[in-house]
Design an enzyme around this catalytic site. Structure first.
Site, PDB file in Angstrom:
ATOM      1  N   LYS A  35       0.674  -1.179  -0.032  1.00 27.41           N
ATOM      2  CA  LYS A  35      -0.193   0.080  -0.025  1.00 27.41           C
ATOM      3  C   LYS A  35       0.952   1.416  -0.013  1.00 27.41           C
ATOM      4  O   LYS A  35       1.886   1.198   0.529  1.00 27.41           O
ATOM      5  CB  LYS A  35      -0.934  -0.102   1.314  1.00 27.41           C
ATOM      6  N   ARG A  65     -18.881   0.626  11.323  1.00 32.70           N
ATOM      7  CA  ARG A  65     -19.797   1.547  11.097  1.00 32.70           C
ATOM      8  C   ARG A  65     -21.063   1.301  10.634  1.00 32.70           C
ATOM      9  O   ARG A  65     -21.736   1.939  10.625  1.00 32.70           O
ATOM     10  CB  ARG A  65     -18.987   2.575  10.090  1.00 32.70           C
ATOM     11  N   SER A  69     -11.238   6.911   7.105  1.00 31.27           N
ATOM     12  CA  SER A  69      -9.895   7.455   6.667  1.00 31.27           C
ATOM     13  C   SER A  69     -10.089   8.062   5.181  1.00 31.27           C
ATOM     14  O   SER A  69      -9.466   9.128   4.738  1.00 31.27           O
ATOM     15  CB  SER A  69      -8.811   6.557   6.803  1.00 31.27           C
TER      16      SER A  69
END
Length: 161
Positions: free
Chosen positions: A41, A90, A128
């Protein structure tokens, strides 16, 4: 000692992450925020920057520490002698993905228990990725991240001191 690990990339830490962490800190003797180092990443913040930002954001929570790891989470929890993995949820899609990871971790380490903590409804849309996108266009993200993170985002995207 009841030690829990809260793993993630935290690029960057959001108020949703912080709220989950505060809840976990009330439930466990120690919570280790473990930043996954993933060479595949390309994060906005380096691991060192994320560790510093998180340490600043959690300095008022005495039973929290920040660490980093590479490889399998189960290997890391064995190494630090933790048996609980904390995951924030979430929305329903988060839960579906997290359950799969929890089952895989449990299959590799039978003592590993994953605890799912829902974020406060007012923070359920904050991620994010979304925070970085808004910040990249000069938007104000102070309501969604700790102040130190907002300042760091502004510096990254606006090249201001």
């Amino acid at each position: 000692m009841r030690r829990a690990v809260y793993p993630g990339s935290f690029d960057p830490l959001t108020n949703g992450h912080l709220e989950v962490l505060q809840t976990a800190a009330q439930l466990f003797d120690e919570v280790v925020i473990a930043i996954l180092v993933n060479p595949d990443k390309r994060p906005l913040f380096s691991v060192e920057e994320r560790m510093q930002l998180i340490a600043e954001a959690v300095k008022g929570i005495p039973n929290v520490r920040v660490d980093q790891f590479q490889g399998l989470l189960v290997d890391y929890i064995r190494r630090i002698q933790a048996h609980v993995i904390v995951r924030g949820v979430r929305e329903p899609a988060d839960y579906e993905n997290e359950v799969k990871l929890a089952h895989m971790n449990r299959s590799m380490e039978p003592s590993a228990v994953t605890v799912f903590l829902p974020t406060h409804p007012t923070l359920s849309y904050v991620s994010s990725s979304l925070v970085k996108q808004v910040a990249a266009y000069g938007g104000d993200v102070r309501a969604h991240v700790p102040e130190c993170v907002a300042v760091a985002l502004r510096k990254k995207y606006m090249n201001t001191p």
